[in-house]
Design an enzyme around this catalytic site. Structure first.
Site, short mmCIF file in Angstrom:
data_model
loop_
_atom_site.label_atom_id
_atom_site.label_comp_id
_atom_site.label_asym_id
_atom_site.label_seq_id
_atom_site.Cartn_x
_atom_site.Cartn_y
_atom_site.Cartn_z
N TYR A 105 32.78 -26.45 13.26
CA TYR A 105 31.88 -26.30 12.10
C TYR A 105 32.21 -24.98 11.42
O TYR A 105 33.35 -24.58 11.40
CB TYR A 105 30.41 -26.43 12.53
CG TYR A 105 29.55 -26.87 11.34
CD1 TYR A 105 29.78 -28.11 10.73
CD2 TYR A 105 28.57 -26.05 10.82
CE1 TYR A 105 29.03 -28.50 9.64
CE2 TYR A 105 27.82 -26.43 9.73
CZ TYR A 105 28.05 -27.66 9.13
OH TYR A 105 27.33 -28.05 8.04
N LYS A 187 28.71 -31.61 11.52
CA LYS A 187 27.29 -31.40 11.85
C LYS A 187 26.85 -32.31 12.98
O LYS A 187 26.12 -31.89 13.88
CB LYS A 187 26.43 -31.62 10.60
CG LYS A 187 24.97 -31.30 10.81
CD LYS A 187 24.37 -30.60 9.62
CE LYS A 187 24.83 -29.18 9.42
NZ LYS A 187 24.10 -28.47 8.36
#
Length: 312
Positions: A105, A187
């Site tokens: 991420y 995510k």
């Protein structure tokens, strides 16, 4: 809480063993597959003779990861690992979260999104299903797209959560179009690692409604729809058609709107917040974090909330 062990790779192209037997657990065992199972699956002589344990597999994967010289190379390696051996991937993530979270991420996912069309073929085996790409030109066929997705997953693995974006406001990078798919994928990986969600029941989606970024429209390797974004009326008609179809197909699925342009983010949330289980991370998620920080600050300061001065 640890993620639910995955019983298959999450992709239709690698869910079966090399022998063609529908043994998903075996396909994720890799070099840890016992001799007896190799014999039963007719793999004798087709793989190296050594039988490892999962710790040794992790050691090898971590060694390879550390050999990559850039964060983007690490991102590509981890994506390939996730789409070919999802259990090994999450073991590696859980045991090395501090080192790997910034790769899968932020900040690395930002670069990965910018380069997504250039690295996409190297993130997973050909035709591996890793989410939904819904072009504006195919919105009328959304039911067929959902049916195709159902065919790619194992029975009982209908999605519990989707993170959906149109790539119009990715992080602080602006309009990345279809390249924004890296955000829902990344995510959901964090949700699996941190909250124990079942990775086989997470669905990343990008609404490929075009892009207003000339760089991508002019890029010969861009994999998204090569057209400008639609006007508001056409956008909402198309987006609502997709969300309606998703909600009809998976009525219990939690829908997270992610990285839409500000006007569209509020508009979609207003239209769906009382119709489906949904949430906008950039609006409500950010609000929750700020409120949580304020509550914590009040407790730490020992001063009543009404006596604090808040500056904007």
């Amino acid at each position: 809480m640890t993620p639910t062990p995955s019983t298959h790779s999450g992709t239709s192209s690698v869910r079966r063993s090399r022998s063609g037997s529908p043994d998903p657990l075996a396909s994720n065992a890799g070099t840890a597959l016992p001799y007896a199972t190799r014999t039963a699956l007719h793999l004798k002589g087709l793989v190296p003779s050594g039988v490892e344990n999962f710790v040794q597999q992790e050691q090898r994967a971590l060694e390879q990861l550390n050999m990559k010289s850039t964060s983007l190379e690490k991102y590509i390696f981890l994506s390939w690992l996730r789409t070919t051996n999802i259990n090994l991937f999450y073991r590696l993530v859980l045991h090395n979260l501090k080192e790997i979270a910034p790769v899968i991420y932020t900040p690395t996912v930002g670069q990965a999104c910018q380069e997504y069309s250039h690295i996409y073929p190297f993130l997973a085996p050909p035709n591996a299903v890793d989410g939904l790409y819904v072009p504006l030109t195919e919105v009328d066929n959304i039911d067929e797209i959902i049916a195709n997705y159902r065919e790619s997953i194992a029975e009982g693995d209908e999605p519990e959560i989707t993170v959906i974006t149109d790539g119009s406001r990715i992080l602080g990078l602006g309009d990345l179009g279809m390249n924004g798919m890296g955000i829902p994928v990344g995510k959901l990986q964090l949700y699996v690692a941190a909250a124990g969600l079942n990775p086989d029941r997470c669905l990343p989606i990008v609404l490929d409604f075009g892009t207003d970024t000339a760089k991508y429209l002019e890029d010969p390797l861009y994999l998204g729809l090569r057209q400008k974004r639609p006007e508001d009326g056409a956008f909402y008609a198309a987006a609502n058609r997709v969300v309606q179809a998703l909600h009809a197909a998976f009525p219990d699925m939690f829908i997270q709107f992610e990285d839409f342009s500000t006007d569209h983010a509020f508009g979609l949330l207003d239209q769906w917040r009382h119709k489906a289980l949904c949430f906008n991370d950039d609006i409500q998620g950010t609000g929750c974090v700020i409120l949580g920080g304020f509550i914590s600050a009040v407790e730490q300061a020992g001063i009543p909330a009404q006596d604090h001065r808040i500056l904007f």
